[in-house]
Design an enzyme around this catalytic site. Structure first.
Site, short mmCIF file in Angstrom:
data_model
loop_
_atom_site.label_atom_id
_atom_site.label_comp_id
_atom_site.label_asym_id
_atom_site.label_seq_id
_atom_site.Cartn_x
_atom_site.Cartn_y
_atom_site.Cartn_z
N GLY A 12 0.29 -29.91 55.23
CA GLY A 12 -0.57 -29.14 56.13
C GLY A 12 -0.62 -29.66 57.55
N SER A 13 0.48 -30.26 58.03
CA SER A 13 0.43 -30.74 59.42
C SER A 13 0.36 -29.57 60.40
CB SER A 13 1.61 -31.66 59.73
OG SER A 13 2.82 -30.96 59.76
N ASN A 14 0.98 -28.44 60.06
CA ASN A 14 0.84 -27.26 60.94
C ASN A 14 -0.58 -26.70 60.90
OD1 ASN A 14 3.46 -26.28 62.30
ND2 ASN A 14 4.12 -26.97 60.29
N MET A 90 5.07 -22.34 50.05
CA MET A 90 6.43 -22.25 49.54
C MET A 90 6.55 -21.20 48.43
SD MET A 90 7.54 -24.14 51.73
CE MET A 90 9.10 -24.98 51.66
N ARG A 91 6.18 -19.98 48.76
CA ARG A 91 6.15 -18.91 47.78
C ARG A 91 6.38 -17.59 48.51
NH1 ARG A 91 4.17 -19.39 42.77
NH2 ARG A 91 3.55 -21.57 42.90
N LEU A 92 7.10 -16.68 47.88
CA LEU A 92 7.29 -15.36 48.51
C LEU A 92 6.00 -14.56 48.39
CD1 LEU A 92 10.83 -14.15 47.30
CD2 LEU A 92 10.14 -14.88 49.59
N ASN A 107 4.86 -16.30 59.49
CA ASN A 107 5.39 -17.49 58.83
C ASN A 107 6.10 -18.35 59.87
OD1 ASN A 107 6.21 -19.22 56.65
ND2 ASN A 107 8.23 -18.27 56.71
N HIS A 109 9.21 -21.29 60.12
CA HIS A 109 10.34 -21.82 59.36
C HIS A 109 11.10 -22.81 60.25
CE1 HIS A 109 13.32 -21.91 56.20
NE2 HIS A 109 14.25 -21.87 57.14
C1 GAR Z 1 7.04 -26.86 57.95
O1 GAR Z 1 8.09 -27.56 58.55
C2 GAR Z 1 7.38 -25.39 57.81
O2 GAR Z 1 8.19 -24.93 58.85
C3 GAR Z 1 8.11 -25.35 56.49
O3 GAR Z 1 7.37 -26.23 55.67
C4 GAR Z 1 6.87 -27.29 56.47
C5 GAR Z 1 5.41 -27.51 56.12
O4 GAR Z 1 4.93 -28.66 56.74
N1 GAR Z 1 8.17 -24.02 55.94
C6 GAR Z 1 9.23 -23.53 55.28
O5 GAR Z 1 10.22 -24.18 55.03
C7 GAR Z 1 9.10 -22.06 54.88
N2 GAR Z 1 10.31 -21.56 54.37
P1 GAR Z 1 3.38 -28.92 56.86
O6 GAR Z 1 2.76 -28.74 55.46
O7 GAR Z 1 3.25 -30.34 57.32
O8 GAR Z 1 2.80 -27.94 57.85
#
Ligand code: GAR
Length: 192
Positions: A12-14, A90-92, A107, A109
């Site tokens: 969850g850093s984003n 990480m789910r559609l 989203n 990516h």
């Molecule tokens: C992020 O880098 C995001 O772009 C990626 O998962 C990571 C989650 O990091 N998402 C995907 O790959 C989607 N296909 P976080 O939990 O530290 O935010």
């Protein structure tokens, strides 16, 4: 104040970058709910610390995607959520949520889509020895990492960068670009 829900499966850093942007006044939205499909994930701790309500669920305790998405939808509506923001979920997304939040799910990516969709996009780019990868933010449709692109930013991969360096550089861009892009989309009321 526009109400958003963040969906996360991991660290969850984003999500944290959004919490910080709201607190700094750089994102004029209320994070009304965290939806997490991995009970105990670190994203939940971040929500607790920021006093953000959590809907945490185990997909395997439901009969299928339609059932758990219906449960999510009930929570989103109960909290008055207008926008859904995926941040490492990480789910559609299935038809139940896509229909209810049509054009209102974003989203992020960690690649320049359509290159390197799916899992471990950073590792894929590193292994392919490309010189440039980056970050994409897009509206969500029924595909995996498809849907109209809202914003992209390139990140250079230098000759002696390690995989960790690439991850660090890409995530630094994510943490700046996502809150900023969410703000723009909200301001535009949908069309970025
Ligand atoms: C992020 O880098 C995001 O772009 C990626 O998962 C990571 C989650 O990091 N998402 C995907 O790959 C989607 N296909 P976080 O939990 O530290 O935010």
């Amino acid at each position: 104040m526009t109400k958003i829900a963040v969906f996360a499966s991991g660290s969850g850093s984003n999500f944290q970058a959004m919490i910080d942007a709201v607190e700094a006044g750089n994102l004029t939205a209320e994070i009304a709910l965290l939806v997490c499909d991995k009970p105990g994930a670190y994203a939940e701790k971040r929500a607790e610390e920021a006093a953000i309500p959590i809907f945490s669920f185990s997909p395997k305790t439901y009969s299928g995607k339609a059932a758990f998405e219906q449960a999510i939808l009930t929570e989103l509506q109960r909290h008055g959520v207008e926008w859904v923001v995926l941040a490492g979920y990480m789910r559609l997304i299935g038809p139940t949520l896509l229909k209810a939040y049509e054009g209102r799910i974003m989203n992020i990516h960690p690649s320049l889509l359509p290159a390197f969709p799916g899992l471990d996009a950073i590792g894929q780019a590193f292994d392919a020895r490309v010189k440039v990868s980056g970050v994409t933010i897009h509206f969500v449709d029924e595909g995996m990492d498809t849907g109209p692109i809202i914003a992209q930013e390139p990140v250079r991969i230098e000759e002696n960068d390690t995989r960790e360096d690439v991850q660090h550089n890409i995530q630094a861009v994510e943490h700046r670009l996502y809150p900023q892009t969410i703000q723009q989309v909200i301001n535009n009321g949908g069309g970025a």
